[in-house]
Scaffold this motif. Structure first.
Motif, PDB file in Angstrom:
ATOM      1  N   PRO A  68       0.823  -1.229   0.000  1.00 60.78           N
ATOM      2  CA  PRO A  68       0.000   0.000   0.000  1.00 60.78           C
ATOM      3  C   PRO A  68       0.847   1.263   0.000  1.00 60.78           C
ATOM      4  CG  PRO A  68      -0.162  -1.145   2.111  1.00 60.78           C
ATOM      5  CD  PRO A  68       0.505  -2.088   1.164  1.00 60.78           C
ATOM      6  N   LEU A  69       2.027   1.207   0.640  1.00 63.98           N
ATOM      7  CA  LEU A  69       2.875   2.399   0.692  1.00 63.98           C
ATOM      8  C   LEU A  69       3.392   2.771  -0.695  1.00 63.98           C
ATOM      9  CD1 LEU A  69       4.796   1.569   3.981  1.00 63.98           C
ATOM     10  CD2 LEU A  69       3.084   3.345   3.659  1.00 63.98           C
ATOM     11  N   PHE A  70       3.836   1.772  -1.456  1.00 60.33           N
ATOM     12  CA  PHE A  70       4.321   2.073  -2.806  1.00 60.33           C
ATOM     13  C   PHE A  70       3.170   2.487  -3.731  1.00 60.33           C
ATOM     14  CE2 PHE A  70       8.438  -0.239  -2.049  1.00 60.33           C
ATOM     15  CZ  PHE A  70       9.229   0.860  -2.312  1.00 60.33           C
ATOM     16  N   VAL A  71       1.989   1.897  -3.514  1.00 64.02           N
ATOM     17  CA  VAL A  71       0.838   2.312  -4.322  1.00 64.02           C
ATOM     18  C   VAL A  71       0.506   3.773  -4.034  1.00 64.02           C
ATOM     19  CG1 VAL A  71      -1.627   1.966  -4.760  1.00 64.02           C
ATOM     20  CG2 VAL A  71      -0.136  -0.010  -4.493  1.00 64.02           C
ATOM     21  N   PHE A  72       0.479   4.119  -2.751  1.00 66.36           N
ATOM     22  CA  PHE A  72       0.211   5.512  -2.351  1.00 66.36           C
ATOM     23  C   PHE A  72       1.234   6.444  -2.997  1.00 66.36           C
ATOM     24  CE2 PHE A  72       0.288   9.294   0.222  1.00 66.36           C
ATOM     25  CZ  PHE A  72      -0.992   9.435   0.730  1.00 66.36           C
TER      26      PHE A  72
END
Lengths: 454, 195
Positions: A68-72
């Motif tokens: 989720p962090l890289f998607v964000f």
């Protein structure tokens, strides 16, 4: 009754083509298959009792927090206008060079890939900005669309990339399992960082080959790639280049630097990258509540989508195991004439073909856990295997009819003919395959850098 | 399959309100992506900048992450953003798609989620009974709440699955072509779901 496992695989493949969401299809088909097999005494439902603990282990998996962090970070960067600025200055720098705009697109693709790992954002941004300019300059639509799609998929192989994180997660447990099966009770570990380092040279090699291809085409076929002699470059280019290169280079140093330097785990680095993207958007005056809401909701949707597939894949792998599928595949792969080479070739070919229909998440979580432990027990190097699979999966982004990159480009360039879009990817798919062959012949391309670091 | 007017009204009422709730809840949960970024970055900055850290803070990252995707699954379903293999799906008519969604929901989604609740009930109940806490000293004491997310996820997805099935049924039973978006009352966030 082991052949039932292969029937399950075939049934699921057909069920997926119907078009119901992948995650539910994986779980539901496996469950129904298990219930029916159970009626005939071919499956023990006890195998499925570990579903809750499987789900919990997905929830508490530290590696996957990076997703989720890289998607964000990726979605936020898209809103921050970084790509726009980059593309504009790179285009100006490359004026006068044959095929300059195409090469600029590849360079921007590389820089975006090294700062984040989201294919869709890159393809859409360049489809909106670079494609019209390329067509206006007289680029052949096939070459223009192929270049944009291929440059976008670089995000999947150049670290940090979500494909490599997921592969690292699956392969590290396969590697443990393979070593335990061989009676090694203090097994070596494989980390996501190892895969990141291993992917650097092959990623660069792809970039160089893409650019050589464009340059070669521009030299030999000026009717397809005309050189741009028109507009003059506006003054103050050097400072604009500096300004546009600063944000991506700072992010690359922050995220990739801290992972490769061993200072931070991918998850920690991803959080800093996401924070950096947030600040960058704020500095560029793009950060409004509407934008923030869109980024957060998009992150939520993409993350939930990926993690529900993990749950679906858990159902599949338990039923497949319960039917004796693991033993069957082991027998099939180890009994081949030609040993490791043939086994590897068959696995790679299977993934390439599945890549036409399925995307990397399903292949990573459905196919890799079955075949990877076997290949690793046959003595295949885990990092090399990971990169071979990653490049193969990256190619799946380009292969019609179900290549993600093609969908994204089609979505923003509706006047592009589907035939042109499909045919444009062929030379780049060929480049991908030749890099696969090069790495197969010289595994050092992958294993040399990691061996220096550790 | 014509439905009685009363039944149609009832189903439409259910679909609209269920989707509205699911949508609002999803928008609320979306904030957990921002808090995940901020808390994780805080952990890193505390560790490398100030040389301190707490296990509880580190575990709250994991809790935050689990809440994000477990409670976002039903919302993503409502938004129809769970990826499909759409080689053929994009070419189907509205009615064919409704048939696929009706049968898919009944044969795939509902059995899966009912199975998760059925098999997960004891797993979670045991955790509640012993008040399960983190295995790490100084960790969070709410492991039983974290595990309860499994049941909550399944319950939310079941609610959405019933709505999706009802929506498909309404599409199939109407004489004129009611698109699911009309029934859905435009509760689709206009985002580009990209990966």
């Amino acid at each position: 009754m082991e052949w039932l496992a292969l029937v399950l695989f075939a049934v699921i493949f057909i069920a997926l083509l119907v078009g119901f969401p992948v995650a539910f299809t994986l779980a539901g088909t496996s469950l129904l298959f298990a219930l029916i097999a159970n009626l005939f005494g071919a499956f023990d439902m006890a195998f499925l009792q570990s579903i809750p603990s499987r789900i919990f282990s997905i929830m508490s998996n530290e590696i996957l927090i990076a997703v989720p962090l890289f998607v964000f970070m990726g979605v936020m960067l898209e809103k921050s206008k970084m790509a726009e600025n980059l593309l504009q200055t790179m285009d100006e720098v490359m004026r006068g060079i044959k095929g300059g705009l195409g090469i600029a697109v590849i360079l921007v693709g590389m820089l975006l890939a090294a700062s984040t790992g989201i294919v869709g954002a890159t393809v859409v941004t360049m489809g909106l900005l670079a494609l019209p300019t390329m067509l206006k300059q007289g680029y052949c639509p096939r070459i223009a669309s192929g270049t944009i799609c291929a440059s976008g998929t670089l995000g999947q192989i150049i670290p940090p990339s979500i494909v490599l994180i997921l592969l690292g997660d699956v392969l590290s447990s396969s590697y443990q399992q393979a070593q335990l099966n061989q009676g090694i009770f203090s097994p070596e570990a494989l980390s996501v960082g190892d895969l990141f380092i291993g992917a650097l040279l092959p990623g660069m090699l792809l970039v160089v080959l893409y650019m050589l291809y464009i340059f070669y085409k521009a030299m030999t076929r000026p009717d397809l790639i005309p050189s741009n002699t028109g507009q003059a470059v506006a003054p103050g280019l050097t400072s604009r280049v500096f300004k546009s290169l600063l944000p991506p280079l700072a992010l690359i140093l922050l995220v990739l630097g801290s992972i490769l330097g061993g200072f931070a785990t991918p998850t920690e680095a991803a959080s800093l990258g996401a924070l950096g993207a947030l600040l960058l958007a704020a500095v560029n005056k793009q950060l409004t509540l509407t934008t923030l809401n869109a980024v957060m909701r998009n992150t939520l949707q993409v993350t939930s989508m990926i993690f529900l597939i993990f749950i679906g894949a858990a159902f599949f792998s338990l039923v497949f195991k319960g039917l004796g599928g693991d033993e069957l595949i082991t027998e099939l792969l180890t009994g081949l004439p030609g040993g490791v080479f043939t086994a590897m070739l068959i696995v790679m070919a299977l993934m390439f073909i599945l890549g036409f229909f399925l995307d990397f998440i399903e292949i990573t979580y459905v196919v890799v856990p079955i075949v990877a432990p076997i290949l690793l027990m046959m003595g295949v190097d885990p990092i090399w295997l990971g990169i071979m699979i990653a490049i193969n999966l990256q190619t799946a982004f380009l292969t019609p009819p179900f290549g993600f990159a093609l969908f994204y480009l089609k979505g923003v360039a509706s006047n592009l003919k589907t035939a042109d879009l499909y045919k444009g990817t062929i030379p780049f798919i060929m480049i991908q395959l030749s890099v696969l062959i090069l790495i197969a012949i010289w595994p050092e391309l992958v294993t040399w850098l990691p061996s220096l670091v550790y | 399959m014509p439905l009685s007017p009363f039944f149609t009204t009832l189903l439409t009422y259910f679909v609209r309100h269920q989707n509205q709730l699911q949508n609002k809840f999803g928008h609320f949960i979306a904030w957990s992506s921002l808090s995940l970024v901020l808390i994780t970055a805080l952990v890193v900055i505390l560790r490398y900048g100030f040389g301190t850290g707490s296990i509880a803070l580190q575990e709250s990252v994991m809790y935050n992450h689990a809440i994000l995707f477990m409670l976002g699954m039903a919302y993503t379903y409502q938004q129809d953003k769970h990826v499909r293999v759409d080689v053929f799906y994009t070419r189907y008519s509205e009615r064919t798609r409704a048939w696929i969604n009706l049968f898919g929901t009944l044969l795939m989604t509902l059995p899966t989620m009912i199975f998760i609740i059925w098999s997960g009930w004891d797993y979670v109940a045991v955790s509640w009974r012993i008040n399960e806490t983190s295995a790490e000293a100084g960790g969070l004491a709410y492991l039983y709440l974290l595990k309860t997310l499994i049941l909550l996820m399944a319950a939310l997805v079941i609610s959405q699955a019933l709505s999706t099935a009802a929506q498909a049924w309404l599409t199939l039973s109407s004489a004129e072509n009611v698109s699911p978006d009309d029934i859905n009352n435009n509760q689709v966030d206009n985002l580009e779901g990209k990966l």
